[in-house]
Design a protein around this motif. Sequence first.
Motif, PDB file in Angstrom:
ATOM      1  N   HIS A  41       0.829  -1.214   0.000  1.00 53.75           N
ATOM      2  CA  HIS A  41       0.000   0.000   0.000  1.00 53.75           C
ATOM      3  C   HIS A  41       0.864   1.265   0.000  1.00 53.75           C
ATOM      4  O   HIS A  41       0.345   2.358  -0.227  1.00 53.75           O
ATOM      5  CB  HIS A  41      -0.946   0.012   1.213  1.00 53.75           C
ATOM      6  N   LEU A 105      -7.817  11.574  -5.516  1.00 57.13           N
ATOM      7  CA  LEU A 105      -6.486  11.065  -5.876  1.00 57.13           C
ATOM      8  C   LEU A 105      -6.294  11.066  -7.391  1.00 57.13           C
ATOM      9  O   LEU A 105      -5.246  11.497  -7.906  1.00 57.13           O
ATOM     10  CB  LEU A 105      -6.348   9.642  -5.308  1.00 57.13           C
ATOM     11  N   GLN A 255      -8.458  -2.225  12.096  1.00 55.85           N
ATOM     12  CA  GLN A 255      -8.151  -1.715  13.441  1.00 55.85           C
ATOM     13  C   GLN A 255      -6.871  -2.335  13.982  1.00 55.85           C
ATOM     14  O   GLN A 255      -6.040  -1.648  14.586  1.00 55.85           O
ATOM     15  CB  GLN A 255      -9.309  -2.033  14.403  1.00 55.85           C
ATOM     16  N   TRP A 258      -3.789  -0.865  12.312  1.00 54.04           N
ATOM     17  CA  TRP A 258      -3.546   0.511  12.748  1.00 54.04           C
ATOM     18  C   TRP A 258      -3.055   0.538  14.191  1.00 54.04           C
ATOM     19  O   TRP A 258      -2.079   1.210  14.507  1.00 54.04           O
ATOM     20  CB  TRP A 258      -4.814   1.347  12.560  1.00 54.04           C
ATOM     21  N   ARG A 262       0.425   1.099  13.253  1.00 49.45           N
ATOM     22  CA  ARG A 262       0.242   2.372  12.556  1.00 49.45           C
ATOM     23  C   ARG A 262       0.266   2.197  11.029  1.00 49.45           C
ATOM     24  O   ARG A 262       0.766   3.049  10.301  1.00 49.45           O
ATOM     25  CB  ARG A 262       1.280   3.401  13.005  1.00 49.45           C
ATOM     26  N   ILE A 263      -0.284   1.065  10.603  1.00 46.97           N
ATOM     27  CA  ILE A 263      -0.489   0.816   9.177  1.00 46.97           C
ATOM     28  C   ILE A 263      -1.961   1.095   8.902  1.00 46.97           C
ATOM     29  O   ILE A 263      -2.835   0.399   9.413  1.00 46.97           O
ATOM     30  CB  ILE A 263      -0.122  -0.637   8.813  1.00 46.97           C
ATOM     31  N   LEU A 264      -2.198   2.153   8.129  1.00 47.00           N
ATOM     32  CA  LEU A 264      -3.577   2.573   7.855  1.00 47.00           C
ATOM     33  C   LEU A 264      -3.934   2.162   6.430  1.00 47.00           C
ATOM     34  O   LEU A 264      -3.300   2.617   5.485  1.00 47.00           O
ATOM     35  CB  LEU A 264      -3.700   4.089   8.019  1.00 47.00           C
ATOM     36  N   GLY A 296      -4.078   1.200   0.305  1.00 47.58           N
ATOM     37  CA  GLY A 296      -4.138   2.118   1.430  1.00 47.58           C
ATOM     38  C   GLY A 296      -5.036   3.328   1.230  1.00 47.58           C
ATOM     39  O   GLY A 296      -4.999   4.258   2.032  1.00 47.58           O
ATOM     40  N   ASN A 297      -5.869   3.300   0.199  1.00 48.99           N
ATOM     41  CA  ASN A 297      -6.633   4.510  -0.119  1.00 48.99           C
ATOM     42  C   ASN A 297      -7.942   4.563   0.661  1.00 48.99           C
ATOM     43  O   ASN A 297      -9.038   4.421   0.127  1.00 48.99           O
ATOM     44  CB  ASN A 297      -6.850   4.607  -1.624  1.00 48.99           C
ATOM     45  N   ILE A 298      -7.781   4.852   1.932  1.00 54.71           N
ATOM     46  CA  ILE A 298      -8.899   4.825   2.869  1.00 54.71           C
ATOM     47  C   ILE A 298      -9.784   6.060   2.693  1.00 54.71           C
ATOM     48  O   ILE A 298      -9.323   7.118   2.283  1.00 54.71           O
ATOM     49  CB  ILE A 298      -8.371   4.725   4.320  1.00 54.71           C
ATOM     50  N   ASP A 301     -10.326  10.448   3.674  1.00 53.41           N
ATOM     51  CA  ASP A 301      -8.899  10.742   3.691  1.00 53.41           C
ATOM     52  C   ASP A 301      -8.577  11.480   4.995  1.00 53.41           C
ATOM     53  O   ASP A 301      -9.128  12.553   5.248  1.00 53.41           O
ATOM     54  CB  ASP A 301      -8.570  11.615   2.480  1.00 53.41           C
ATOM     55  N   PRO A 302      -7.703  10.895   5.835  1.00 55.46           N
ATOM     56  CA  PRO A 302      -7.454  11.543   7.133  1.00 55.46           C
ATOM     57  C   PRO A 302      -6.737  12.889   7.010  1.00 55.46           C
ATOM     58  O   PRO A 302      -6.755  13.665   7.969  1.00 55.46           O
ATOM     59  CB  PRO A 302      -6.576  10.519   7.872  1.00 55.46           C
ATOM     60  N   LEU A 303      -6.114  13.152   5.884  1.00 53.16           N
ATOM     61  CA  LEU A 303      -5.447  14.445   5.686  1.00 53.16           C
ATOM     62  C   LEU A 303      -6.038  15.208   4.502  1.00 53.16           C
ATOM     63  O   LEU A 303      -5.325  15.939   3.826  1.00 53.16           O
ATOM     64  CB  LEU A 303      -3.935  14.249   5.470  1.00 53.16           C
ATOM     65  N   ALA A 304      -7.302  15.004   4.245  1.00 49.64           N
ATOM     66  CA  ALA A 304      -7.941  15.728   3.141  1.00 49.64           C
ATOM     67  C   ALA A 304      -7.744  17.229   3.344  1.00 49.64           C
ATOM     68  O   ALA A 304      -7.924  17.743   4.447  1.00 49.64           O
ATOM     69  CB  ALA A 304      -9.417  15.385   3.086  1.00 49.64           C
ATOM     70  N   ALA A 305      -7.344  17.887   2.260  1.00 48.84           N
ATOM     71  CA  ALA A 305      -7.049  19.327   2.362  1.00 48.84           C
ATOM     72  C   ALA A 305      -8.347  20.102   2.596  1.00 48.84           C
ATOM     73  O   ALA A 305      -9.420  19.668   2.219  1.00 48.84           O
ATOM     74  CB  ALA A 305      -6.366  19.799   1.102  1.00 48.84           C
TER      75      ALA A 305
ATOM     76  N   ARG B 262       1.265   6.924   1.356  1.00 46.27           N
ATOM     77  CA  ARG B 262       0.304   6.424   2.347  1.00 46.27           C
ATOM     78  C   ARG B 262       0.996   6.116   3.679  1.00 46.27           C
ATOM     79  O   ARG B 262       0.653   5.159   4.384  1.00 46.27           O
ATOM     80  CB  ARG B 262      -0.435   5.180   1.821  1.00 46.27           C
ATOM     81  N   LEU B 303      -9.000   6.087  13.030  1.00 47.91           N
ATOM     82  CA  LEU B 303      -9.855   4.923  13.279  1.00 47.91           C
ATOM     83  C   LEU B 303     -10.317   4.854  14.723  1.00 47.91           C
ATOM     84  O   LEU B 303     -10.505   3.776  15.268  1.00 47.91           O
ATOM     85  CB  LEU B 303      -9.122   3.625  12.912  1.00 47.91           C
TER      86      LEU B 303
END
Lengths: 305, 305
Positions: A41, A105, A255, A258, A262-264, A296-298, A301-305, B262, B303
């Motif tokens: 990923h 993306l 879960q 992660w 820390r693998i998301l 890994g394209n969750i 997006d946890p860092l979406a701008a 990622r 998560l």
Amino acid sequence: MNWKNEISAAAGRIAGYAQVTPVMESHSLGLDYPVEMKLEHLQHTGSFKARGAFNTLLSQDVPKAGVVAASGGNHGAAAAYAARSLGHPAKIFVPEIAGPSKIALIKRTGADLSVVPGEYANALTEAQAHEDASGAMQIHAYDAPATVAGQGTCFAEWEAQGLQADTLLIAVGGGGLIAGALAWLQGARKVVAVEPETSCALNAALHAGEPVDVTVSGIAANALGARRIGSICFDLANGMGSVLVSDDAIVQAQQVLWRAHRILVEPAGAAALAALLSGAYTPAPDERVAVLICGGNISPDPLAA
Amino acid sequence: MNWKNEISAAAGRIAGYAQVTPVMESHSLGLDYPVEMKLEHLQHTGSFKARGAFNTLLSQDVPKAGVVAASGGNHGAAAAYAARSLGHPAKIFVPEIAGPSKIALIKRTGADLSVVPGEYANALTEAQAHEDASGAMQIHAYDAPATVAGQGTCFAEWEAQGLQADTLLIAVGGGGLIAGALAWLQGARKVVAVEPETSCALNAALHAGEPVDVTVSGIAANALGARRIGSICFDLANGMGSVLVSDDAIVQAQQVLWRAHRILVEPAGAAALAALLSGAYTPAPDERVAVLICGGNISPDPLAA
């Protein structure tokens, strides 16, 4: 086809374009045995798909009209990224279930993107129409030899990195990745297909004795939701192991990855591990296992701008 | 102290407890040179801190009262994890700026957790009082030989994994990690300290010629916000390179790691890369560089249950 040669040639071709992805062994997944993992990923655009896309574009003459791809999201992003890297225009069709993360993306690559109602098969129909009308070259998401050979480089690379496992668990959508594994490994290691209960084109084909249409749904559908298994995969899959996992088991595996490391990852990226955590696949006492972390394209997006 | 021997002994001690973390080389970070990375944020509890915690507990007799640690969050999680793994009770003090992700992480280990108003130094004061009152053994976050030797194993491991770089960029808080690097490398490779402009205890000490108090703030403060650099670090840091990065540069580096690979990290985990992306450190034409990705405990937790 001499797959070993095809995959070795692909590996040479995509060297310097695809990312060599790291590997690790974990004893911390709540299992009483270690698990080797390849962090695919971390590949460009977040999935193994970049391998097949680069191999396709680097092994064939690309027309001036460029490339076209249909995708649940990951393949489209990879095709768009590879096309941009090599200077070709790209037209990508995705179903609306691709979701905002994957759509964003693909847009970041500068590709011409169309979002199509419904599931992956609808995007494929539109992509084929575009191919016919424009002369653009189609990069198939899974059922083309250059795609399969590209995905197979992942396993050649893993073996060169010291893979020990007797058995590899691999998530399956249309079957391009697992076909690459089967094509490279040639029976030297056991390969187990893992599919969501709600998107199980390979499992259904193995039971029917031929590729058959399935309905697709569930949390991994935008990555694993092929309506029918690819013919290359089916031909290579003769007699292989196939297990199914629930959406709940996939969420649980996300879960665990992660929290333990820390693998998301997106749901599809955790599906292979879910087979171990849920007991859908239980290794024999001395059987060493490995899982490919494929995407890994969750979303969100946890860092979406 | 013979640091090479200490670190080699630590590596033997923590083998099987600490995670061997993977390495990769990226050409996709928007720089015109490659960057080697060690993904130490995949370590247990999401940072390198587990190395020093395990080395401390495995090299000393742990009293029945167990262990105590003060921490901005990562060290406390690591100390709690190591204590639980080895069967010891743990009491952890964190400042409120540790934030909900790190606080939840520590709670999941089952440790007895106290959240202290203010900054890290306040948590340290309370931990020292607890140590005096209870007889518990303190695991210092950075300024103890066993901690430094444990963190040094990260660099022994990286060299064994084929590290090529001439120069390593490492984020600095209290200085335990970079002390481990300096102690292991002994000048064989250049080490560059990277600190946030708003939490720069080492930089201030190097300018003052001795450790001095600084005020700490900014987005990485819960990981890099030591009020004063550790004395072990300062003694090893004589004449080393030191650069500063802005919070904006750190956020940008987080985005680049996530979008290119990622890799999702907390601000501290992206600080070393931020020095390259922002131009705070520019390598010479033939200088090969590496960055340690040191922490992944991002907030909010993507998560969170």
